[in-house]
Scaffold this active site. Structure first.
Site, PDB file in Angstrom:
ATOM      1  N   ASP A 181       0.829  -1.198   0.000  1.00  0.00           N
ATOM      2  CA  ASP A 181       0.000   0.000   0.000  1.00  0.00           C
ATOM      3  C   ASP A 181       0.869   1.255   0.000  1.00  0.00           C
ATOM      4  OD1 ASP A 181      -2.494   1.246  -0.150  1.00  0.00           O
ATOM      5  OD2 ASP A 181      -3.351  -0.370   1.048  1.00  0.00           O
ATOM      6  N   HIS A 271       2.366   5.083  -7.813  1.00  0.00           N
ATOM      7  CA  HIS A 271       1.163   5.340  -7.016  1.00  0.00           C
ATOM      8  C   HIS A 271       1.063   6.855  -6.903  1.00  0.00           C
ATOM      9  CE1 HIS A 271      -1.786   5.421  -3.851  1.00  0.00           C
ATOM     10  NE2 HIS A 271      -1.938   4.110  -3.951  1.00  0.00           N
ATOM     11  N   LYS A 311     -14.268   3.997  -5.462  1.00  0.00           N
ATOM     12  CA  LYS A 311     -14.460   4.869  -4.300  1.00  0.00           C
ATOM     13  C   LYS A 311     -13.771   6.233  -4.422  1.00  0.00           C
ATOM     14  CE  LYS A 311     -10.414   3.323  -1.716  1.00  0.00           C
ATOM     15  NZ  LYS A 311      -9.825   2.457  -0.710  1.00  0.00           N
TER      16      LYS A 311
HETATM   17  C1  CAP Z   1      -6.997   0.645  -3.205  1.00  0.00           C
HETATM   18  C2  CAP Z   1      -5.883   1.449  -2.632  1.00  0.00           C
HETATM   19  C3  CAP Z   1      -5.241   2.439  -3.623  1.00  0.00           C
HETATM   20  C4  CAP Z   1      -6.196   3.449  -4.234  1.00  0.00           C
HETATM   21  C5  CAP Z   1      -5.534   4.732  -4.638  1.00  0.00           C
HETATM   22  C6  CAP Z   1      -6.316   2.223  -1.392  1.00  0.00           C
HETATM   23  O1  CAP Z   1      -7.525  -0.258  -2.280  1.00  0.00           O
HETATM   24  O2  CAP Z   1      -4.863   0.581  -2.210  1.00  0.00           O
HETATM   25  O3  CAP Z   1      -4.240   3.108  -2.913  1.00  0.00           O
HETATM   26  O4  CAP Z   1      -6.748   2.845  -5.359  1.00  0.00           O
HETATM   27  O5  CAP Z   1      -6.388   5.551  -5.343  1.00  0.00           O
HETATM   28  O6  CAP Z   1      -5.478   2.366  -0.503  1.00  0.00           O
HETATM   29  O7  CAP Z   1      -7.410   2.770  -1.396  1.00  0.00           O
HETATM   30  P1  CAP Z   1      -8.955  -0.927  -2.545  1.00  0.00           P
HETATM   31  P2  CAP Z   1      -6.153   5.894  -6.900  1.00  0.00           P
HETATM   32  O8  CAP Z   1      -8.812  -1.743  -3.808  1.00  0.00           O
HETATM   33  O9  CAP Z   1      -9.215  -1.807  -1.356  1.00  0.00           O
HETATM   34  O10 CAP Z   1      -9.943   0.180  -2.646  1.00  0.00           O
HETATM   35  O11 CAP Z   1      -6.007   4.606  -7.612  1.00  0.00           O
HETATM   36  O12 CAP Z   1      -7.384   6.643  -7.267  1.00  0.00           O
HETATM   37  O13 CAP Z   1      -4.919   6.705  -6.966  1.00  0.00           O
HETATM   38 MG    MG Z   2      -3.636   2.078  -1.354  1.00  0.00          MG
END
Ligand code: CAP
Ligand code: MG
Length: 432
Positions: A181, A271, A311
Site C-alpha cells: 500500500d 502510485h 471509491k
Molecule cells: C486501493 C488502494 C489504492 C487506491 C488509490 C487504497 O484499495 O490501495 O491506494 O486505489 O487511489 O489504498 O485505497 P482498494 P487511486 O482496492 O481496497 O480500494 O487509484 O485513485 O490513486
Molecule cells: Mg492504497
C-alpha cells in the site's frame, strides 16, 4: 511607465506560438478590480521573467525569454514559454516556473493548470517509460487481458510473513501482481527487506505451482538514497518492478530513481497518493492529466488513473482523458476537451492502472470504459471475499473472463461459485 504597465508587455493576442515553445493552458479567476488583460499578463510575467515593478536596467536578451499570454477565452488563457527559459532534463525547475509563484498571487483568486503542450525539443531530454504497455505485458507474459493485482489489506498491520502468505494466496487465485500500500514501506513489524526476501521464496513456489509469472509492486518510497538501496535489493532478488509514491517523493527524486531503475532493469509502478491535494478542486491546482503527463515524460511504466465507478473521485471525462494522454502517440487538442496538441514522439505509452474500491461486480464497467489494455487492482474486493483471498482473486479472474467473452457477470456467476459469492456480498454497483 505607469505601474502595472509592465504586465501588459507579456500579452500579445496576435502571437502564434513557435514550434519550440512550451504552451500551457490555465483556467484563471481574477480578483475584484483586476482586468483580464492585467491578470493574464501577471501570469505570464511571474512564471517567466517578470517582477512586480518596472526595472531600471534590463538585459537585452530578456525580451526573447518572456512568456506571452496569447489566447484568452472565458476563464481560460494559453501562455507560450520560450524553450530557452528551461534547463534540459530539469522537471523541478520547469514546475517552479509554470506551476510556481503564480498559484499564490493576490491578484488571482483561483488558478488551475489544465494542460501543457510539451515541444519535441524539450521532450527529447527525457527517457519516458523503459517498458511501457508492451514491455510490461512481456515481463508478465500476459497477452490480452488486463493485468491483475491486489494490494495486501489492511494497509498496515501484517508482519512480513503474514503479508507474504496473503500474497501467495493472491497469486494462487490467478493474479499477476501483489502490491504494497502507499503508506507501507518499512515498519518495525514488517521490514522492507524481510518482506521482499520472504516474498521471493513465495513467488518461486507460486510460479512453480501455477506455471505463471508472478510479480510484486514493493513500495520503495523513502529518502532518495534509501530508495536506491531498496531498488538494488529488488534487482538482486529478481523482481521486475519498483513501486514509488511519485507525488510525495517529488519529481527530483523520481528523476533520480528513473535512472536507478534503468540501471537495474526495473519497471516503475507510480502510485499517485497526494495527487488530490493538487487536482481535486476544479478551480485551482494542477490537473491529474498534467501530473500524469509529467510522469510519462520522466518515465514511469504504469500509473493510477482512477476507475470512474470506484471509491475515489474522478469523472469519466477526467479518467478517460488521462488514459488517452498516457497511452496515445498524438493528442489533438480542442476547446471542448480542454486539451492541447501533444506529440509524444518516441515516448512509450504508460499502462493505466484502475484502482480504488473495485470488486468483481465493477470489473465489466471498468473494462467497458477503459478497455483491456490496463491494469486492474482489486484489494478490499479480493481480501473481503466471504471465502478469503484466494477465492476473491478467482472471482475477479472469472469476472474478467466473462467480460472478455461478453457474458454478463450475473450469468457467469451461475456456474462460477467464487463470482457468485462475491456478487452476493457486493451487489451494489458503486463502492464510492
Ligand atoms: C486501493 C488502494 C489504492 C487506491 C488509490 C487504497 O484499495 O490501495 O491506494 O486505489 O487511489 O489504498 O485505497 P482498494 P487511486 O482496492 O481496497 O480500494 O487509484 O485513485 O490513486
Ligand atoms: Mg492504497
Amino acid at each position: 511607465m505607469k505601474s502595472k504597465d509592465q504586465y501588459l508587455d507579456f500579452v500579445d493576442y496576435g502571437y502564434s506560438p513557435k514550434k519550440s515553445d512550451v504552451v500551457c493552458l490555465f483556467r484563471f479567476e481574477p480578483e475584484k478590480g483586476i482586468t483580464i488583460r492585467e491578470s493574464v499578463g501577471r501570469l505570464a510575467s511571474e512564471s517567466s521573467t517578470g517582477t512586480w515593478t518596472s526595472l531600471s536596467k534590463m538585459p537585452t536578451r530578456v525580451k526573447k525569454l518572456q512568456a506571452i499570454s496569447f489566447d484568452v477565452k472565458d476563464n481560460f488563457v494559453k501562455i507560450a514559454y520560450p524553450i530557452d527559459l528551461w534547463e534540459k532534463e530539469n522537471i523541478p525547475q520547469f514546475l517552479s516556473g509554470v506551476a510556481g509563484n503564480i498559484f499564490g498571487m493576490k491578484a488571482i483568486k483561483n488558478l488551475r493548470l489544465v494542460d501543457i503542450s510539451i515541444p519535441s525539443e524539450f521532450l527529447s531530454n527525457f527517457r519516458g517509460p523503459e517498458f511501457g504497455i508492451c514491455g510490461i505485458r512481456k515481463l508478465l507474459r500476459v497477452k490480452k487481458r488486463p493485468i491483475t493485482g491486489a494490494v495486501i489489506k489492511p494497509k498496515i498491520g501484517w508482519s512480513a510473513l503474514e503479508h507474504c502468505q496473503i500474497g501467495y494466496e493472491t497469486w494462487m487465485g490467478g493474479f499477476d501482481l501483489i502490491k504494497d500500500d502507499e503508506n507501507l514501506t518499512s515498519t518495525k513489524f514488517n521490514k522492507f527487506e524481510d518482506r521482499v526476501k520472504i516474498a521471493s521464496k513465495m513467488r518461486d513456489k507460486a510460479e512453480k505451482e501455477t506455471g505463471e509469472r508472478k510479480s510484486a509492486l514493493f513500495n520503495i518510497t523513502a529518502e532518495t538514497r534509501l530508495m536506491e538501496k531498496r531498488a538494488k535489493l529488488l534487482y538482486e532478488l529478481g523482481w521486475e518492478f519498483a513501486m514509488i509514491d511519485v507525488i510525495t517523493v517529488g519529481t527530483s527524486a523520481l528523476q533520480t530513481m528513473r535512472e536507478t531503475c534503468h540501471d537495474f532493469g526495473l519497471a516503475i509502478h507510480a502510485h499517485r497518493a497526494m495527487h488530490a491535494v493538487f487536482d481535486r478542486n476544479p478551480k485551482h491546482g494542477i490537473s491529474m492529466m498534467v501530473l500524469a503527463k509529467i510522469m510519462r515524460m520522466i518515465g514511469v511504466d504504469q500509473i493510477h488513473i482512477g476507475t470512474v465507478v470506484g471509491k475515489m473521485s474522478g469523472s469519466k471525462t477526467d479518467v478517460t482523458s488521462i488514459k488517452n494522454q498516457i497511452t496515445e502517440r498524438k493528442i489533438k487538442g480542442n476547446s471542448q476537451n480542454f486539451m492541447l496538441d501533444q506529440n509524444w514522439d518516441f515516448i512509450k505509452p504508460v499502462l493505466p492502472i484502475a484502482s480504488g474500491g473495485l470488486h468483481p461486480g465493477l470489473i465489466p464497467s471498468v473494462i467497458g470504459t477503459l478497455g483491456t489494455d490496463i491494469g486492474i487492482l482489486v484489494s478490499g474486493g479480493v481480501h473481503g471475499h466471504p471465502n478469503g483471498t484466494r477465492s476473491g482473486a478467482i472471482a475477479c479472474m472469472q469476472s474478467i473472463e466473462a467480460t472478455m467473452q461478453h457474458i454478463p457477470v450475473k450469468e457467469h456467476a451461475k456456474s462460477h461459485g467464487e463470482l457468485h459469492l462475491a456478487l452476493e456480498k457486493w451487489p451494489n454497483v458503486k463502492s464510492g
